[in-house]
Design an enzyme around this catalytic site. Structure first.
Site, PDB file in Angstrom:
ATOM      1  N   CYS A 265       0.836  -1.202   0.000  1.00 36.12           N
ATOM      2  CA  CYS A 265       0.000   0.000   0.000  1.00 36.12           C
ATOM      3  C   CYS A 265       0.868   1.248   0.000  1.00 36.12           C
ATOM      4  CB  CYS A 265      -0.911  -0.015   1.217  1.00 36.12           C
ATOM      5  SG  CYS A 265      -1.878   1.494   1.443  1.00 36.12           S
TER       6      CYS A 265
ATOM      7  N   CYS B 246       0.011   3.106   3.850  1.00 35.80           N
ATOM      8  CA  CYS B 246       0.499   2.524   5.109  1.00 35.80           C
ATOM      9  C   CYS B 246       1.796   1.748   4.942  1.00 35.80           C
ATOM     10  CB  CYS B 246      -0.566   1.627   5.726  1.00 35.80           C
ATOM     11  SG  CYS B 246      -0.885   0.109   4.792  1.00 35.80           S
TER      12      CYS B 246
ATOM     13  N   ASP C 231      33.537   1.162  52.625  1.00 38.68           N
ATOM     14  CA  ASP C 231      34.758   0.630  52.025  1.00 38.68           C
ATOM     15  C   ASP C 231      34.776  -0.890  52.156  1.00 38.68           C
ATOM     16  OD1 ASP C 231      35.566   3.174  51.401  1.00 38.68           O
ATOM     17  OD2 ASP C 231      36.852   3.394  53.170  1.00 38.68           O
TER      18      ASP C 231
END
Length: 557
Positions: free
Chosen positions: A104, A107, A372
């Site tokens: 198409c 689309c 730490d």
């Protein structure tokens, strides 16, 4: 299109294989939809329909243009739709492509359920139901456990442009027709909405759940090869212009002749005009053009859009608190020069147990601060969030408790988890609200260069809400900005160690972000005051524990 999702049953999308025959309809509903379709077809202007078909516009785009949204259209093939539209004339066309275009022009094959898949292979589906079967198979192949889904569609800008051009073409050509005056073209649905409308019901039937607002998404992304090439060419032209502009500006520094300078400046300006601007509107047509001009504006299409179909769940979050009992475990995976630091990490221990249970792709670890590698995390623990990406399964409360028990029963006992639970995105809010103002409590083993005296206890405990100034510690200068930070020491107290005159435990509560090690030894004067300067001697920290993180986040189950 959206439906309520509260009562939708949970569906393990790996249980069975779907076929288009699974998309069954109630006979009464089927008859009703057939009547709706026939009634809608009767209202279509035959001359306009035949004109658009001859211009290679697909039937579903024609239905969309005239505002037709009949559920049965999604299950009918093109041949069946043609029979409804053209009646007996449809049987005269042995080759459907002589009526329905291969691709198409409007689309680009999207509403024909045709697309380029893997390896540029063109995939064609007779109806929306067949297309929905392919999508449902992908969802089931991924193994997602779902109770609803959200359908998302992304299309190239060309589609919107084509919609505008097609609407304007019909308006200009048929504005004088009686049927046009009774119909509003502006009420037509978009290609995106038409696709969603066509797919929603078949997907709900195949997946046995409702479509609506959901954490599970089915995303269809359409793209055009030509668009990608144009974007690449545009980027290359822009980059070329930037290089030419830099070269021209360099020339300006060396050329002193005024006329030469003027010439160069003009050439620089001209390089900005890379792409000419179309003076027409984005739809390519002017509404005030003569009505006699009816040239069809859409170009012939040789191949459909590319399609990428993704099924994914938005991240799910596990919140809780962790405790760390080892001085050789980092918070996150720590690699330096391809060598692992520490024997494990909090991130890997917890994430390695949560991820398999959720069958997710990956995880991210977030914590309210960090300690730490040689610092233990004790007390009530540190709040954390685990973000699981694209989880196939959302664990039940019982399974979450099993995950917590499994982590806490590990033989090495490096880490423990408390109050583990699934939280929404509000978990971020809880973390952030308390993070800025949180306080932490510590216990530090300290050595000083002289014997501890009785007045030292009073000196330390008398300091309340003491403000200190800390420069970025020397040990982290390689990865932190050199700044000065004001921090608050809320309180301190000394706990004497029996049999030792120069060792003691220092308990303290401080503002978040305080460098405790540097507060003890002074960091060569970069932290002031420090324990060493307060006591008037050298001070060293030997061990440190975090004993509490004062946040109201994930304190209870």
């Amino acid at each position: 299109m959206a439906n309520e999702t509260e009562d939708a049953p949970t569906n393990s999308a790996s249980e069975s294989h779907a076929t288009s025959a699974d998309v069954e309809r109630n006979p009464t509903d089927e008859d009703k939809n057939e009547k709706l379709l026939n009634d809608a077809v009767q209202l279509l202007p035959t001359d306009a329909v035949k004109d658009l078909l001859s211009k290679e516009v697909c039937l579903r785009c024609i239905f969309r243009l005239f505002g037709m949204q009949v559920p049965i259209c999604s299950s009918l093939s093109v041949k069946s739709l043609l029979r409804h539209v053209l009646g007996e004339q449809a049987d005269l066309h042995q080759n459907i492509s002589s009526v329905e275009p291969n691709i198409c022009r409007s689309c680009l094959g999207i509403l024909q359920f045709t697309y380029c898949g893997d390896k540029e292979r063109v995939v064609e589906n007779e109806s929306a139901c067949d297309f929905a079967v392919a999508i449902a198979e992908l969802v089931k192949k991924e193994g997602h456990q779902i109770d609803s889904f959200s359908l998302e569609v992304s299309m190239p800008p060309t589609i919107l442009e084509n919609e505008n051009k097609l609407s304007l073409y019909v308006k200009r050509k048929y504005r004088s027709e009686a049927w046009f005056k009774d119909r509003s073209i502006s009420e037509c649905s978009s290609t995106k909405d038409a696709l969603k409308f066509a797919l929603t019901n078949p997907l709900e039937t195949l997946l046995d759940v409702k479509c609506g607002i959901s954490t599970f998404h089915i995303r269809l992304t359409y793209s055009r090869v030509e668009a990608s090439i144009k974007i690449q060419n545009f980027v290359e032209k822009i980059e070329g212009c930037k290089r030419r502009k830099v070269d021209a500006e360099n020339c300006l520094d060396t050329v002193k002749d005024k006329s030469a300078i003027t010439g160069v400046e003009n050439s620089v300006v001209s390089t900005k005009e890379v792409i000419p601007v179309d003076e027409k509107s984005s739809n390519g047509l002017q509404d005030n053009e003569p009505s006699e001009t009816h040239e069809f504006p859409l170009k012939k299409v040789n191949e459909p859009c590319r399609l990428e179909c993704l099924c994914f769940r938005t991240p799910i979050y596990f919140g809780g608190r962790y405790l760390k009992y080892s001085r050789n475990v980092s918070q996150t995976r720590w690699i330096i020069d391809e060598e692992r630091m520490g024997e494990a990490s909090i991130e890997e221990i917890i994430g390695g147990n949560i991820l398999p249970m959720c069958r997710g792709d990956s995880y991210k670890f977030h914590a309210a601060g960090r300690e730490d590698i040689d610092v233990r995390m004790l007390g009530s623990g540190r709040p954390f969030l685990f973000e699981i990406q694209n989880a196939r399964e959302v664990p039940s409360e019982l399974l979450v408790k099993e995950i917590e028990s499994k982590i806490n029963s590990l033989e090495n006992k490096l880490v423990r988890v408390k109050n583990l639970k699934i939280v929404g995105s509000q978990g971020w809010t809880l973390m952030r609200e308390g993070e800025a103002e949180k306080q932490k409590q510590y216990a530090a083993l300290v050595w000083i260069s002289r014997p501890l005296q009785d007045e030292d206890f009073q000196t330390i405990s008398s300091l309340k809400e003491t403000q200190i100034l800390q420069k970025t510690p020397i040990r982290v200068l390689h990865r932190r900005s050199p700044l000065e930070r004001e921090k608050i020491i809320n309180w301190m107290k000394i706990e004497k160690i029996a049999g030792s005159s120069q060792y003691f435990l220092l308990h303290m509560c401080t503002q978040a972000g305080t460098y405790i090690k540097e507060f003890v030894h002074g960091d060569l004067g970069r932290t002031n005051p420090s324990i060493g300067s307060i006591l008037g001697c050298r001070a060293e920290i030997l061990q440190l524990d975090v004993t509490d993180v004062k946040m109201n986040c994930f304190l209870t189950e």
